[in-house]
Design an enzyme around this catalytic site. Structure first.
Site, PDB file in Angstrom:
ATOM      1  N   GLY A   1      -2.369   2.246  -0.347  1.00 52.19           N
ATOM      2  CA  GLY A   1      -1.980   1.395  -1.453  1.00 52.19           C
ATOM      3  C   GLY A   1      -0.944   0.334  -1.151  1.00 52.19           C
ATOM      4  O   GLY A   1      -0.796  -0.623  -1.919  1.00 52.19           O
ATOM      5  N   ASP A   2      -0.205   0.473  -0.050  1.00 49.32           N
ATOM      6  CA  ASP A   2       0.785  -0.540   0.357  1.00 49.32           C
ATOM      7  C   ASP A   2       0.772  -0.632   1.876  1.00 49.32           C
ATOM      8  O   ASP A   2       1.803  -0.570   2.536  1.00 49.32           O
ATOM      9  CB  ASP A   2       2.173  -0.169  -0.165  1.00 49.32           C
ATOM     10  CG  ASP A   2       3.204  -1.284   0.021  1.00 49.32           C
ATOM     11  OD1 ASP A   2       2.795  -2.427   0.328  1.00 49.32           O
ATOM     12  OD2 ASP A   2       4.413  -1.017  -0.134  1.00 49.32           O
ATOM     13  N   LEU A   3      -0.426  -0.789   2.425  1.00 47.43           N
ATOM     14  CA  LEU A   3      -0.618  -0.603   3.867  1.00 47.43           C
ATOM     15  C   LEU A   3      -0.400  -1.891   4.648  1.00 47.43           C
ATOM     16  O   LEU A   3      -1.264  -2.346   5.381  1.00 47.43           O
ATOM     17  CB  LEU A   3      -2.016  -0.035   4.135  1.00 47.43           C
ATOM     18  CG  LEU A   3      -2.234   0.570   5.532  1.00 47.43           C
ATOM     19  CD1 LEU A   3      -1.243   1.679   5.807  1.00 47.43           C
ATOM     20  CD2 LEU A   3      -3.660   1.084   5.676  1.00 47.43           C
ATOM     21  N   TRP A   4       0.782  -2.486   4.497  1.00 43.94           N
ATOM     22  CA  TRP A   4       1.127  -3.572   5.402  1.00 43.94           C
ATOM     23  C   TRP A   4       1.649  -2.964   6.705  1.00 43.94           C
ATOM     24  O   TRP A   4       1.922  -1.763   6.787  1.00 43.94           O
ATOM     25  CB  TRP A   4       2.133  -4.512   4.747  1.00 43.94           C
ATOM     26  CG  TRP A   4       3.531  -3.985   4.563  1.00 43.94           C
ATOM     27  CD1 TRP A   4       3.935  -3.043   3.667  1.00 43.94           C
ATOM     28  CD2 TRP A   4       4.691  -4.378   5.293  1.00 43.94           C
ATOM     29  NE1 TRP A   4       5.278  -2.827   3.782  1.00 43.94           N
ATOM     30  CE2 TRP A   4       5.778  -3.630   4.772  1.00 43.94           C
ATOM     31  CE3 TRP A   4       4.932  -5.287   6.324  1.00 43.94           C
ATOM     32  CZ2 TRP A   4       7.080  -3.765   5.258  1.00 43.94           C
ATOM     33  CZ3 TRP A   4       6.226  -5.425   6.802  1.00 43.94           C
ATOM     34  CH2 TRP A   4       7.271  -4.679   6.281  1.00 43.94           C
TER      35      TRP A   4
ATOM     36  N   ASN B   1       4.456  -0.374   7.118  1.00 43.64           N
ATOM     37  CA  ASN B   1       4.269   0.987   6.633  1.00 43.64           C
ATOM     38  C   ASN B   1       3.348   1.808   7.532  1.00 43.64           C
ATOM     39  O   ASN B   1       2.875   2.873   7.138  1.00 43.64           O
ATOM     40  CB  ASN B   1       3.746   0.974   5.199  1.00 43.64           C
ATOM     41  CG  ASN B   1       4.845   0.621   4.209  1.00 43.64           C
ATOM     42  OD1 ASN B   1       6.027   0.695   4.530  1.00 43.64           O
ATOM     43  ND2 ASN B   1       4.456   0.213   3.010  1.00 43.64           N
TER      44      ASN B   1
END
Length: 288
Positions: free
Chosen positions: A194-197, A200
């Site tokens: 969900g926030d896989l930049w 992370n």
């Protein structure tokens, strides 16, 4: 006993012998704590004014901890503002670890979710992505979920902040209207980080770990598009390994900009107009 030492004792049952600051991130300060029993743990402290953020992250980590997939740090305990997990070693990204990450992500996504927009089991509906609030609420399909809960809320925020004008907002909204006709739009919900930049993905020299998740049910291409947004190491190896396990729908590279609209608009709301311009460019490319 200081606040961090007290939190660590309550979560682990062991006394802290040293506390080392690791710097702040998008959503909190981080510390490494050495325990009297020899263990080292990681403590993340969220800023005030982020209710439910720790509960959402803890639920996400538990949900993503599928055996044989991509490893995540074990949650050792939490308070309303503090999350205590195992401490991860650091190392350089390797091609082998990148390929393992790709295969693991394919398996993790395939583990599925209850619905597009569904939060992790036990997780709150009102969650966070970095410092931005994020609503997790089941929707009947991906186009409705992505338009109504991922793109349009942050589009409104960017417009209200004066970062986007009416013409630019209409352009992004047209992309939302076209979502049902995209190839692969009818895929079942995947289990997303969900926030896989790239920040992370934590590399320990042997493998990649997933950290700081904002887990929810969604389209797997969104995770992969976010990996590409800020330059994940060995990205092509990650994607090639993913494709070997679970091939993406035809034309997925042309849809990357569609899936990057969400994180770009979040960044616009949090950090300003440069990201708003990138979001408009992504929308224009998606409509070409």
């Amino acid at each position: 006993m200081g606040e961090i030492e007290d939190v660590v004792f309550r979560c682990t049952g062991a006394e802290a012998v040293s506390v080392r600051a690791l710097g702040g991130g998008d959503a909190g300060d981080a510390r490494s704590v050495r325990l009297a029993d020899g263990r080292e743990v990681f403590v993340k402290t969220n800023p005030d004014g982020m209710p439910g953020a720790v509960a959402a992250e803890a639920a996400s980590l538990a949900w993503l901890a599928e055996p044989g997939m991509v490893p995540v740090p074990a949650v050792l305990g939490s308070t309303e503002r503090h999350l205590v997990t195992e401490h991860l070693g650091s190392g350089s990204p390797t091609a082998a670890a990148a390929e393992e990450l790709g295969r693991g992500l394919a398996g993790l996504h395939a583990a599925g979710a209850a619905a597009h927009g569904a939060p992790p089991p036990g997780g709150p509906a009102d969650a966070w992505i970095g410092l931005a609030p994020m609503r997790d609420e089941p929707r009947p399909d991906w186009p409705e979920f992505y338009a109504d809960l991922r793109v349009r809320p942050y589009l409104r925020g960017a417009v209200d902040a004066g970062l986007l004008g009416g013409e630019a907002a209409a352009l992004v909204d047209r992309v939302c209207e076209r979502l049902p006709g995209l190839e692969g739009a009818d895929e079942p919900p995947s289990r997303l980080h969900g926030d896989l930049w790239a920040g992370n993905v934590h590399w320990d020299g042997h493998r990649a770990w997933l950290i700081d998740p904002a887990g929810h049910g969604g389209h797997r291409e969104t995770d992969l598009a976010m990996l590409a947004l800020f330059g994940c190491p060995h990205l092509e190896r990650v994607l090639a390994a993913y494709q070997e396990v679970r091939p993406l729908a035809e034309g997925w590279r042309e849809r990357v900009g569609v899936h990057q609209l969400f994180p770009l608009l979040v960044h616009a709301v949090l950090f300003g107009g440069g990201y708003a311009r990138q979001a408009v460019a992504a929308a224009r490319a998606a409509l070409s």
